[in-house]
Write a protein that holds these residues in place. Structure first.
Motif, PDB file in Angstrom:
ATOM      1  N   ASN A 105      -7.913 -12.574  -9.939  1.00  8.38           N
ATOM      2  CA  ASN A 105      -7.348 -11.278  -9.558  1.00  8.38           C
ATOM      3  C   ASN A 105      -5.905 -11.094 -10.010  1.00  8.38           C
ATOM      4  OD1 ASN A 105      -9.577 -10.086  -8.323  1.00  8.38           O
ATOM      5  ND2 ASN A 105      -9.155 -11.004  -6.338  1.00  8.38           N
ATOM      6  N   ASN A 111      -1.293  -5.941 -13.549  1.00  7.53           N
ATOM      7  CA  ASN A 111      -0.925  -6.404 -12.220  1.00  7.53           C
ATOM      8  C   ASN A 111       0.442  -5.818 -11.892  1.00  7.53           C
ATOM      9  OD1 ASN A 111       0.779  -8.020 -13.746  1.00  7.53           O
ATOM     10  ND2 ASN A 111      -0.260  -9.943 -13.255  1.00  7.53           N
ATOM     11  N   LEU A 146      -3.536  -1.680  -7.499  1.00  5.46           N
ATOM     12  CA  LEU A 146      -4.596  -0.819  -6.982  1.00  5.46           C
ATOM     13  C   LEU A 146      -4.415   0.611  -7.470  1.00  5.46           C
ATOM     14  CD1 LEU A 146      -4.627  -2.173  -3.312  1.00  5.46           C
ATOM     15  CD2 LEU A 146      -6.312  -2.664  -5.105  1.00  5.46           C
ATOM     16  N   ARG A 166      -9.787  -8.075   2.328  1.00  2.51           N
ATOM     17  CA  ARG A 166      -8.666  -7.860   1.413  1.00  2.51           C
ATOM     18  C   ARG A 166      -7.435  -7.404   2.179  1.00  2.51           C
ATOM     19  NH1 ARG A 166     -11.477  -7.532  -3.457  1.00  2.51           N
ATOM     20  NH2 ARG A 166     -13.584  -6.662  -3.364  1.00  2.51           N
ATOM     21  N   ASN A 167      -6.259  -7.653   1.575  1.00  3.94           N
ATOM     22  CA  ASN A 167      -5.043  -7.010   2.085  1.00  3.94           C
ATOM     23  C   ASN A 167      -4.192  -6.539   0.921  1.00  3.94           C
ATOM     24  OD1 ASN A 167      -3.962  -9.559   1.281  1.00  3.94           O
ATOM     25  ND2 ASN A 167      -2.380  -9.448   2.841  1.00  3.94           N
ATOM     26  N   GLY A 168      -3.333  -5.540   1.188  1.00  2.00           N
ATOM     27  CA  GLY A 168      -2.511  -4.969   0.127  1.00  2.00           C
ATOM     28  C   GLY A 168      -1.333  -4.214   0.707  1.00  2.00           C
ATOM     29  N   LEU A 192     -12.884  -3.123  -4.635  1.00  2.00           N
ATOM     30  CA  LEU A 192     -11.506  -2.839  -5.017  1.00  2.00           C
ATOM     31  C   LEU A 192     -11.265  -1.343  -5.237  1.00  2.00           C
ATOM     32  CD1 LEU A 192     -10.694  -5.855  -7.356  1.00  2.00           C
ATOM     33  CD2 LEU A 192      -9.540  -5.294  -5.201  1.00  2.00           C
ATOM     34  N   PHE A 195     -10.819   0.114  -1.855  1.00  2.00           N
ATOM     35  CA  PHE A 195      -9.547  -0.324  -1.284  1.00  2.00           C
ATOM     36  C   PHE A 195      -8.396   0.480  -1.890  1.00  2.00           C
ATOM     37  CE2 PHE A 195      -6.473  -4.004  -0.360  1.00  2.00           C
ATOM     38  CZ  PHE A 195      -6.387  -3.686   0.990  1.00  2.00           C
ATOM     39  N   ALA A 196      -8.481   0.746  -3.178  1.00  2.00           N
ATOM     40  CA  ALA A 196      -7.461   1.569  -3.834  1.00  2.00           C
ATOM     41  C   ALA A 196      -7.449   2.985  -3.279  1.00  2.00           C
ATOM     42  CB  ALA A 196      -7.699   1.592  -5.343  1.00  2.00           C
ATOM     43  N   PHE A 209      -2.749  -4.972  -4.718  1.00  8.43           N
ATOM     44  CA  PHE A 209      -3.597  -5.963  -4.049  1.00  8.43           C
ATOM     45  C   PHE A 209      -2.764  -7.226  -3.820  1.00  8.43           C
ATOM     46  CE2 PHE A 209      -6.315  -9.735  -4.429  1.00  8.43           C
ATOM     47  CZ  PHE A 209      -7.313  -9.469  -3.512  1.00  8.43           C
ATOM     48  N   GLY A 212      -7.057 -12.158  -0.698  1.00 10.47           N
ATOM     49  CA  GLY A 212      -8.423 -11.925  -0.282  1.00 10.47           C
ATOM     50  C   GLY A 212      -8.831 -12.607   0.998  1.00 10.47           C
TER      51      GLY A 212
END
Length: 245
Positions: A105, A111, A146, A166-168, A192, A195-196, A209, A212
């Motif tokens: 990831n 990224n 994300l 997940r966390n972000g 994902l 999540f975005a 992101f 996980g």
């Protein structure tokens, strides 16, 4: 009685926000909105020792006179608790930016970097670092991005079956920092793409992101309970009310 009321009104009282539990498209999340001034990125203490657990992070912040409300683990890290990329704490670069290619990831380009500078908080593409004219006080690199400028990462698929805990972290147009993590007991987890879009629904133009399966977000008494090791932490301090005049 009057003197007592005046004295009480002069105290600075902590305002505890704490994360909100919210269900979005069948996924249960813990979501916290924070002012930039209350957010910290931490990895090491003042003697250069790694801060690896939630109790250590809590004790460090308390020891320097700050009161944590909520702490969440930060970006992806390597064996030994070493951040996979950039880590800046209190203006000190403790680990350099990572522009290499690789698997996993973190390396799913683009990224990005969550940072706090003298112009506020931001999530940027790693290729945009360092931002011109900005003095960065805190930063953590992770991946994948994300959202960037409102657009979902080009590699994400809406129908992906890759659903995980997940966390972000994201930043809204007005500079509010948004932390989000799925609940361990959620009846389902997001892919994902979902999540975005969660961050987009919360008003974020940019989001990153962080990690996980092992991710945790803790508040209150849970901050002092033992935990496994992590590579970095993002803390939200208790906001304080200004004394009444």
């Amino acid at each position: 009685m009057t003197r007592w009321l005046i004295a009480l009104s002069s105290f600075v009282l902590p305002v505890v926000a704490g994360p909100e539990k919210k269900v979005v498209d069948g996924v249960t999340y813990h979501i916290l909105h924070a002012k930039t001034a209350e957010v910290r990125v931490i990895w090491k203490d003042d003697k250069g020792r790694q801060i690896e657990t939630f109790p250590q992070a809590n004790a460090y912040l308390t020891g320097i006179g700050e009161t944590p409300d909520t702490i969440m683990n930060g970006g992806i890290y390597e064996p030994g608790g070493i951040p996979s990329g950039l880590l800046i704490q209190n203006t000190r670069e403790l680990h350099a930016v990572n522009r290499r290619d690789g698997k996993g990831n973190f390396f799913l380009k683009p990224n990005g970097i969550f940072l706090i500078g003298d112009t506020g908080a931001a999530v940027i593409d790693t290729t945009e670092y360092p931002p011109a004219g900005v003095k960065v006080t805190h930063a953590v690199q992770s991946g994948p991005l994300l959202l960037r400028r409102g657009k979902v990462h080009p590699e994400f698929r809406a129908g992906s079956a890759n659903r995980l805990h997940r966390n972000g972290i994201g930043v809204t147009r007005d500079g509010t920092v948004v932390l989000a993590m799925t609940d361990f007991r959620s009846p389902k987890y997001p892919n994902l793409h979902e999540f975005a879009t969660l961050f987009a629904s919360l008003g974020c133009e940019d989001a990153l992101f962080l990690d996980g399966d092992i991710s945790q977000m803790r508040s209150g008494e849970a901050l002092a309970k033992e935990s496994g090791p992590f590579g970095s932490f993002i803390a939200v301090l208790k906001e304080t009310e200004k004394p009444a005049k």
